[in-house]
Scaffold this motif. Structure first.
Motif, PDB file in Angstrom:
ATOM      1  N   LYS A 113      -4.288   8.493  -0.345  1.00  0.00           N
ATOM      2  CA  LYS A 113      -3.423   8.027   0.749  1.00  0.00           C
ATOM      3  C   LYS A 113      -3.923   6.131   0.940  1.00  0.00           C
ATOM      4  CE  LYS A 113      -3.869  12.732   3.633  1.00  0.00           C
ATOM      5  NZ  LYS A 113      -4.012  14.270   4.771  1.00  0.00           N
ATOM      6  N   SER A 114      -2.552   6.411   2.261  1.00  0.00           N
ATOM      7  CA  SER A 114      -3.311   4.793   2.250  1.00  0.00           C
ATOM      8  C   SER A 114      -2.601   4.506   4.254  1.00  0.00           C
ATOM      9  CB  SER A 114      -1.564   4.022   1.866  1.00  0.00           C
ATOM     10  OG  SER A 114      -2.259   3.897   0.249  1.00  0.00           O
ATOM     11  N   ARG A 123       1.738   7.456  -7.335  1.00  0.00           N
ATOM     12  CA  ARG A 123       1.147   7.206  -5.956  1.00  0.00           C
ATOM     13  C   ARG A 123       1.004   8.425  -5.002  1.00  0.00           C
ATOM     14  NH1 ARG A 123       1.195   1.738  -3.070  1.00  0.00           N
ATOM     15  NH2 ARG A 123       1.006   0.152  -4.946  1.00  0.00           N
ATOM     16  N   THR A 124       2.092   9.068  -5.084  1.00  0.00           N
ATOM     17  CA  THR A 124       3.148  10.059  -4.309  1.00  0.00           C
ATOM     18  C   THR A 124       2.928  11.024  -4.795  1.00  0.00           C
ATOM     19  OG1 THR A 124       5.339   9.934  -5.516  1.00  0.00           O
ATOM     20  CG2 THR A 124       5.164   8.463  -3.491  1.00  0.00           C
ATOM     21  N   ARG A 153       0.886  -0.879   0.067  1.00  0.00           N
ATOM     22  CA  ARG A 153       0.186   0.179  -0.058  1.00  0.00           C
ATOM     23  C   ARG A 153       1.146   1.274   0.273  1.00  0.00           C
ATOM     24  NH1 ARG A 153      -5.140  -1.469   4.635  1.00  0.00           N
ATOM     25  NH2 ARG A 153      -5.310  -3.480   3.254  1.00  0.00           N
ATOM     26  N   THR A 154       1.650   0.792   0.953  1.00  0.00           N
ATOM     27  CA  THR A 154       2.695   2.153   0.776  1.00  0.00           C
ATOM     28  C   THR A 154       3.905   1.584  -0.378  1.00  0.00           C
ATOM     29  OG1 THR A 154       3.782   1.334   2.328  1.00  0.00           O
ATOM     30  CG2 THR A 154       2.118   3.268   2.674  1.00  0.00           C
ATOM     31  N   SER A 163       7.054   1.866   7.990  1.00  0.00           N
ATOM     32  CA  SER A 163       5.476   0.843   7.036  1.00  0.00           C
ATOM     33  C   SER A 163       5.598  -1.078   7.845  1.00  0.00           C
ATOM     34  CB  SER A 163       5.932   0.563   5.780  1.00  0.00           C
ATOM     35  OG  SER A 163       5.875   1.960   5.348  1.00  0.00           O
TER      36      SER A 163
END
Length: 348
Positions: A206-207, A200-201, A27-28, A65
Protein backbone atom coordinates in the motif's frame (compact mmCIF):
# COMPACT_ATOMS: atom_id res chain seq x y z
CA UNK A 1 16.75 40.50 -3.56
CA UNK A 2 16.74 41.73 -7.17
CA UNK A 3 13.97 40.93 -9.64
CA UNK A 4 16.27 38.45 -11.43
CA UNK A 5 17.11 36.67 -8.17
CA UNK A 6 13.43 36.48 -7.24
CA UNK A 7 12.50 35.07 -10.66
CA UNK A 8 15.31 32.50 -10.42
CA UNK A 9 14.11 31.44 -6.95
CA UNK A 10 10.53 31.04 -8.25
CA UNK A 11 11.76 28.93 -11.17
CA UNK A 12 13.70 26.68 -8.83
CA UNK A 13 10.73 26.36 -6.49
CA UNK A 14 8.44 25.42 -9.40
CA UNK A 15 10.92 22.86 -10.73
CA UNK A 16 11.31 21.33 -7.28
CA UNK A 17 7.52 21.20 -6.78
CA UNK A 18 7.08 19.47 -10.15
CA UNK A 19 9.72 16.86 -9.31
CA UNK A 20 8.22 16.22 -5.88
CA UNK A 21 4.69 15.87 -7.28
CA UNK A 22 5.88 13.45 -9.98
CA UNK A 23 7.72 11.44 -7.31
CA UNK A 24 4.63 11.23 -5.11
CA UNK A 25 2.35 10.30 -8.04
CA UNK A 26 4.73 7.54 -9.14
CA UNK A 27 3.78 5.70 -5.94
CA UNK A 28 0.27 5.07 -7.25
CA UNK A 29 0.33 5.95 -10.97
CA UNK A 30 2.43 4.00 -13.46
CA UNK A 31 3.39 5.77 -16.71
CA UNK A 32 0.99 8.36 -18.20
CA UNK A 33 3.80 10.94 -18.01
CA UNK A 34 2.35 13.25 -20.68
CA UNK A 35 -1.09 13.18 -19.03
CA UNK A 36 0.37 14.14 -15.65
CA UNK A 37 2.46 16.92 -17.26
CA UNK A 38 -0.64 18.37 -18.92
CA UNK A 39 -2.57 18.20 -15.65
CA UNK A 40 0.20 20.11 -13.87
CA UNK A 41 0.36 22.72 -16.64
CA UNK A 42 -3.37 23.39 -16.37
CA UNK A 43 -3.15 23.74 -12.59
CA UNK A 44 -0.17 26.10 -12.60
CA UNK A 45 -1.81 28.10 -15.40
CA UNK A 46 -5.02 28.39 -13.32
CA UNK A 47 -7.13 26.37 -15.74
CA UNK A 48 -9.56 23.47 -15.65
CA UNK A 49 -8.87 20.10 -17.29
CA UNK A 50 -11.04 17.44 -18.95
CA UNK A 51 -9.69 13.88 -19.15
CA UNK A 52 -11.19 11.53 -21.72
CA UNK A 53 -10.51 7.82 -21.90
CA UNK A 54 -12.10 4.40 -21.67
CA UNK A 55 -12.86 2.94 -18.21
CA UNK A 56 -10.04 1.44 -16.17
CA UNK A 57 -7.21 3.80 -17.15
CA UNK A 58 -6.88 5.29 -13.64
CA UNK A 59 -8.27 8.72 -14.58
CA UNK A 60 -10.08 9.10 -11.25
CA UNK A 61 -7.13 7.72 -9.26
CA UNK A 62 -4.78 10.09 -11.06
CA UNK A 63 -6.83 13.17 -10.15
CA UNK A 64 -7.47 12.14 -6.56
CA UNK A 65 -3.77 11.30 -6.10
CA UNK A 66 -2.78 14.67 -7.57
CA UNK A 67 -5.12 16.40 -5.13
CA UNK A 68 -3.41 14.59 -2.25
CA UNK A 69 -0.04 16.06 -3.25
CA UNK A 70 -1.49 19.50 -2.58
CA UNK A 71 -2.64 20.66 0.82
CA UNK A 72 -6.06 21.63 -0.53
CA UNK A 73 -9.66 20.69 0.15
CA UNK A 74 -10.94 18.03 -2.25
CA UNK A 75 -14.37 16.77 -3.23
CA UNK A 76 -15.54 14.18 -5.72
CA UNK A 77 -18.86 14.44 -7.56
CA UNK A 78 -20.06 11.27 -9.24
CA UNK A 79 -22.28 12.59 -12.03
CA UNK A 80 -25.43 10.57 -12.69
CA UNK A 81 -28.55 11.13 -14.83
CA UNK A 82 -30.64 12.06 -11.76
CA UNK A 83 -28.17 14.61 -10.32
CA UNK A 84 -29.72 18.07 -9.85
CA UNK A 85 -27.93 21.48 -9.83
CA UNK A 86 -28.58 21.97 -6.12
CA UNK A 87 -26.81 18.66 -5.45
CA UNK A 88 -23.50 20.22 -6.51
CA UNK A 89 -23.95 23.93 -5.72
CA UNK A 90 -25.73 23.61 -2.38
CA UNK A 91 -29.12 24.82 -1.20
CA UNK A 92 -30.80 27.00 1.39
CA UNK A 93 -32.35 25.27 4.37
CA UNK A 94 -34.53 26.56 7.20
CA UNK A 95 -33.37 25.72 10.70
CA UNK A 96 -34.39 26.78 14.17
CA UNK A 97 -32.14 29.06 16.20
CA UNK A 98 -31.96 27.21 19.53
CA UNK A 99 -31.20 30.34 21.53
CA UNK A 100 -34.07 32.49 20.18
CA UNK A 101 -36.46 29.88 18.83
CA UNK A 102 -36.69 31.79 15.54
CA UNK A 103 -36.43 30.06 12.18
CA UNK A 104 -33.61 31.23 9.96
CA UNK A 105 -32.42 30.52 6.47
CA UNK A 106 -28.97 29.05 6.13
CA UNK A 107 -27.03 28.15 3.01
CA UNK A 108 -25.64 24.63 3.04
CA UNK A 109 -22.62 24.44 0.76
CA UNK A 110 -22.43 21.74 -1.89
CA UNK A 111 -19.36 19.81 -3.06
CA UNK A 112 -18.35 22.64 -5.42
CA UNK A 113 -17.04 24.49 -2.37
CA UNK A 114 -13.61 22.87 -2.46
CA UNK A 115 -10.23 23.77 -3.95
CA UNK A 116 -10.06 20.69 -6.18
CA UNK A 117 -13.31 19.28 -7.58
CA UNK A 118 -13.27 15.93 -9.35
CA UNK A 119 -16.25 15.86 -11.73
CA UNK A 120 -16.36 12.14 -12.45
CA UNK A 121 -18.09 11.07 -15.69
CA UNK A 122 -19.30 14.58 -16.37
CA UNK A 123 -21.10 13.49 -19.54
CA UNK A 124 -23.50 11.29 -17.57
CA UNK A 125 -25.52 14.15 -16.10
CA UNK A 126 -28.20 16.26 -17.87
CA UNK A 127 -27.35 19.68 -19.39
CA UNK A 128 -29.09 21.54 -16.55
CA UNK A 129 -26.61 20.16 -14.02
CA UNK A 130 -23.69 20.53 -16.40
CA UNK A 131 -24.61 24.20 -16.80
CA UNK A 132 -24.44 24.67 -13.02
CA UNK A 133 -20.69 24.16 -13.38
CA UNK A 134 -20.39 26.91 -15.99
CA UNK A 135 -20.57 29.88 -13.62
CA UNK A 136 -18.34 28.16 -11.08
CA UNK A 137 -15.64 27.42 -13.65
CA UNK A 138 -15.64 30.83 -15.29
CA UNK A 139 -16.53 33.25 -12.51
CA UNK A 140 -15.42 31.13 -9.53
CA UNK A 141 -18.74 31.82 -7.85
CA UNK A 142 -22.24 30.34 -7.78
CA UNK A 143 -25.60 32.06 -7.53
CA UNK A 144 -28.40 30.59 -5.42
CA UNK A 145 -31.56 32.65 -5.59
CA UNK A 146 -30.34 36.24 -5.58
CA UNK A 147 -27.23 35.63 -3.51
CA UNK A 148 -23.76 35.07 -4.96
CA UNK A 149 -21.39 32.81 -3.08
CA UNK A 150 -17.66 33.11 -3.80
CA UNK A 151 -15.69 29.91 -4.23
CA UNK A 152 -12.33 29.36 -2.58
CA UNK A 153 -9.10 30.14 -4.40
CA UNK A 154 -7.32 28.21 -5.85
CA UNK A 155 -10.20 26.40 -7.56
CA UNK A 156 -9.86 23.66 -10.16
CA UNK A 157 -12.41 21.46 -11.88
CA UNK A 158 -10.75 18.26 -13.08
CA UNK A 159 -13.34 16.26 -14.99
CA UNK A 160 -13.41 12.81 -16.58
CA UNK A 161 -15.62 11.43 -19.32
CA UNK A 162 -16.06 8.11 -21.10
CA UNK A 163 -16.01 8.43 -24.92
CA UNK A 164 -17.38 5.01 -25.87
CA UNK A 165 -20.71 4.54 -24.07
CA UNK A 166 -23.48 6.60 -25.69
CA UNK A 167 -26.52 5.31 -23.80
CA UNK A 168 -27.36 7.53 -20.84
CA UNK A 169 -24.77 10.18 -21.72
CA UNK A 170 -25.15 13.88 -22.44
CA UNK A 171 -22.22 15.24 -24.51
CA UNK A 172 -20.87 18.52 -23.17
CA UNK A 173 -21.99 21.53 -25.24
CA UNK A 174 -19.26 23.53 -26.98
CA UNK A 175 -19.69 26.51 -24.62
CA UNK A 176 -18.91 24.35 -21.61
CA UNK A 177 -16.04 22.50 -23.26
CA UNK A 178 -14.50 25.89 -24.03
CA UNK A 179 -14.21 26.55 -20.28
CA UNK A 180 -11.77 23.68 -19.95
CA UNK A 181 -8.23 24.82 -20.67
CA UNK A 182 -7.11 21.33 -21.73
CA UNK A 183 -8.85 18.25 -23.05
CA UNK A 184 -6.45 15.38 -22.41
CA UNK A 185 -6.71 11.97 -24.06
CA UNK A 186 -5.77 9.10 -21.73
CA UNK A 187 -4.61 6.10 -23.78
CA UNK A 188 -3.86 2.48 -22.97
CA UNK A 189 -0.55 1.85 -21.12
CA UNK A 190 2.48 0.23 -22.70
CA UNK A 191 3.23 -3.43 -21.99
CA UNK A 192 5.90 -2.54 -19.41
CA UNK A 193 3.59 -0.09 -17.62
CA UNK A 194 0.67 -2.51 -17.60
CA UNK A 195 2.95 -5.25 -16.29
CA UNK A 196 3.94 -2.97 -13.40
CA UNK A 197 0.29 -2.06 -12.75
CA UNK A 198 -0.61 -5.75 -12.53
CA UNK A 199 2.32 -6.45 -10.19
CA UNK A 200 1.57 -3.54 -7.84
CA UNK A 201 -2.20 -3.78 -7.61
CA UNK A 202 -2.48 -7.51 -6.98
CA UNK A 203 -0.15 -7.61 -3.98
CA UNK A 204 -0.25 -6.40 -0.39
CA UNK A 205 1.80 -3.23 -0.88
CA UNK A 206 0.00 0.00 0.00
CA UNK A 207 1.33 3.41 -0.98
CA UNK A 208 0.75 6.70 0.80
CA UNK A 209 1.00 10.13 -0.79
CA UNK A 210 2.31 13.20 1.02
CA UNK A 211 1.33 16.79 0.30
CA UNK A 212 3.94 18.93 -1.45
CA UNK A 213 2.32 22.33 -2.03
CA UNK A 214 -0.02 24.55 -0.04
CA UNK A 215 -2.74 26.75 -1.51
CA UNK A 216 -0.69 29.90 -0.88
CA UNK A 217 2.31 28.41 -2.71
CA UNK A 218 0.15 27.43 -5.70
CA UNK A 219 -1.29 30.96 -5.92
CA UNK A 220 2.22 32.45 -5.77
CA UNK A 221 3.45 30.13 -8.54
CA UNK A 222 0.42 30.96 -10.67
CA UNK A 223 1.18 34.65 -10.27
CA UNK A 224 4.82 34.09 -11.19
CA UNK A 225 3.83 32.22 -14.38
CA UNK A 226 1.51 35.06 -15.37
CA UNK A 227 4.47 37.42 -15.14
CA UNK A 228 6.68 35.51 -17.59
CA UNK A 229 7.33 37.62 -20.68
CA UNK A 230 6.44 36.25 -24.11
CA UNK A 231 8.05 37.52 -27.31
CA UNK A 232 5.96 38.95 -30.12
CA UNK A 233 7.17 36.11 -32.36
CA UNK A 234 5.72 33.46 -30.03
CA UNK A 235 2.41 35.34 -29.71
CA UNK A 236 2.28 35.72 -33.50
CA UNK A 237 3.00 31.99 -33.88
CA UNK A 238 0.16 31.07 -31.48
CA UNK A 239 -2.20 33.36 -33.37
CA UNK A 240 -1.15 31.86 -36.71
CA UNK A 241 -1.97 28.33 -35.49
CA UNK A 242 -5.36 29.24 -34.01
CA UNK A 243 -6.47 31.46 -36.90
CA UNK A 244 -5.73 28.67 -39.40
CA UNK A 245 -8.51 26.59 -37.79
CA UNK A 246 -11.18 29.12 -38.77
CA UNK A 247 -12.94 28.12 -41.98
CA UNK A 248 -13.77 31.05 -44.24
CA UNK A 249 -10.90 33.24 -43.08
CA UNK A 250 -8.44 34.55 -45.64
CA UNK A 251 -5.27 32.45 -45.99
CA UNK A 252 -6.64 29.30 -44.35
CA UNK A 253 -5.10 26.09 -45.83
CA UNK A 254 -7.19 24.08 -48.28
CA UNK A 255 -7.20 20.98 -46.05
CA UNK A 256 -8.80 23.04 -43.26
CA UNK A 257 -11.55 24.27 -45.60
CA UNK A 258 -12.19 20.68 -46.67
CA UNK A 259 -12.09 19.02 -43.24
CA UNK A 260 -13.10 21.52 -40.54
CA UNK A 261 -16.62 22.68 -39.77
CA UNK A 262 -15.84 25.12 -36.96
CA UNK A 263 -12.63 26.65 -35.64
CA UNK A 264 -11.27 27.83 -32.29
CA UNK A 265 -11.99 31.23 -30.70
CA UNK A 266 -9.76 33.77 -28.93
CA UNK A 267 -9.78 31.81 -25.66
CA UNK A 268 -7.67 29.19 -27.43
CA UNK A 269 -4.89 31.77 -27.98
CA UNK A 270 -5.02 32.79 -24.32
CA UNK A 271 -4.76 29.20 -23.09
CA UNK A 272 -2.03 28.36 -25.62
CA UNK A 273 0.16 31.16 -24.29
CA UNK A 274 -0.62 30.49 -20.62
CA UNK A 275 0.03 26.77 -21.08
CA UNK A 276 3.29 27.50 -22.88
CA UNK A 277 4.36 29.80 -20.03
CA UNK A 278 3.63 27.11 -17.44
CA UNK A 279 5.48 24.42 -19.43
CA UNK A 280 8.53 26.63 -19.93
CA UNK A 281 8.67 27.46 -16.22
CA UNK A 282 8.24 23.82 -15.22
CA UNK A 283 11.24 22.99 -17.41
CA UNK A 284 13.31 25.72 -15.76
CA UNK A 285 13.11 28.36 -18.48
CA UNK A 286 12.12 31.99 -17.99
CA UNK A 287 11.28 32.37 -21.68
CA UNK A 288 8.67 30.73 -23.94
CA UNK A 289 9.58 28.94 -27.16
CA UNK A 290 7.45 27.89 -30.13
CA UNK A 291 8.01 24.27 -29.01
CA UNK A 292 5.98 25.06 -25.87
CA UNK A 293 3.12 26.29 -28.07
CA UNK A 294 3.31 23.09 -30.12
CA UNK A 295 3.19 20.92 -26.96
CA UNK A 296 -0.01 22.65 -25.81
CA UNK A 297 -1.67 22.83 -29.25
CA UNK A 298 -3.56 19.52 -29.16
CA UNK A 299 -4.97 19.66 -25.59
CA UNK A 300 -6.01 23.29 -26.15
CA UNK A 301 -7.49 22.96 -29.66
CA UNK A 302 -8.91 19.43 -29.95
CA UNK A 303 -12.17 20.34 -28.18
CA UNK A 304 -12.42 23.82 -29.72
CA UNK A 305 -12.49 22.80 -33.36
CA UNK A 306 -14.98 20.46 -35.03
CA UNK A 307 -14.18 18.36 -38.09
CA UNK A 308 -16.98 18.08 -40.65
CA UNK A 309 -18.89 14.96 -41.65
CA UNK A 310 -16.67 14.21 -44.66
CA UNK A 311 -13.52 14.24 -42.53
CA UNK A 312 -15.15 12.24 -39.75
CA UNK A 313 -16.31 9.57 -42.22
CA UNK A 314 -12.72 9.28 -43.47
CA UNK A 315 -11.44 8.79 -39.92
CA UNK A 316 -9.76 12.21 -39.77
CA UNK A 317 -9.66 13.60 -36.23
CA UNK A 318 -9.07 17.12 -34.94
CA UNK A 319 -5.64 15.94 -33.70
CA UNK A 320 -4.66 14.99 -37.27
CA UNK A 321 -5.71 18.43 -38.53
CA UNK A 322 -3.73 20.14 -35.73
CA UNK A 323 -0.62 18.13 -36.70
CA UNK A 324 -0.97 19.28 -40.31
CA UNK A 325 -1.46 22.91 -39.24
CA UNK A 326 1.72 22.77 -37.14
CA UNK A 327 3.64 21.17 -40.01
CA UNK A 328 2.77 24.02 -42.44
CA UNK A 329 3.40 26.84 -39.94
CA UNK A 330 6.98 28.21 -39.92
CA UNK A 331 8.49 28.80 -36.49
CA UNK A 332 11.03 31.45 -37.49
CA UNK A 333 9.75 35.02 -37.27
CA UNK A 334 11.16 36.10 -40.63
CA UNK A 335 9.57 33.17 -42.44
CA UNK A 336 6.19 33.82 -40.84
CA UNK A 337 6.25 37.51 -41.80
CA UNK A 338 7.55 36.91 -45.35
CA UNK A 339 5.03 34.20 -46.27
CA UNK A 340 2.21 35.72 -48.35
CA UNK A 341 -0.42 33.35 -46.92
CA UNK A 342 0.44 34.20 -43.32
CA UNK A 343 0.52 37.88 -44.17
CA UNK A 344 -3.15 37.53 -45.11
CA UNK A 345 -3.93 35.46 -42.00
CA UNK A 346 -2.28 37.90 -39.60
CA UNK A 347 -3.73 40.94 -41.34
CA UNK A 348 -7.33 39.71 -41.59
Amino acid sequence: MTHEDSARADLERLQKAREQILDQLSRTIVGQTDVVEQLLISIFARGHCLLEGVPGLAKTLMISSLAQTMNLSFSRIQFTPDLMPADITGTEIIEENKSTGARERRFMEGPLFANVVLADEINRTPPKTQAALLEAMQERQITVGRIRHQLSDPFFVLATQNPIEQEGTYPLPEAQQDRFMFKVHVSYPSFADEFEVARRTTGRTKSTIESVLSGEEILALQEFIRGIEVSENVIRYALAIVRQTRVGQDGVPDFVREQVAWGAGPRAVQFLILGAKARAAMLGRSYVDTADIQFCAKPVLRHRMVVNFAAESDGITSDAVIDKIISVTPTAQDELLRDARFQRILAS
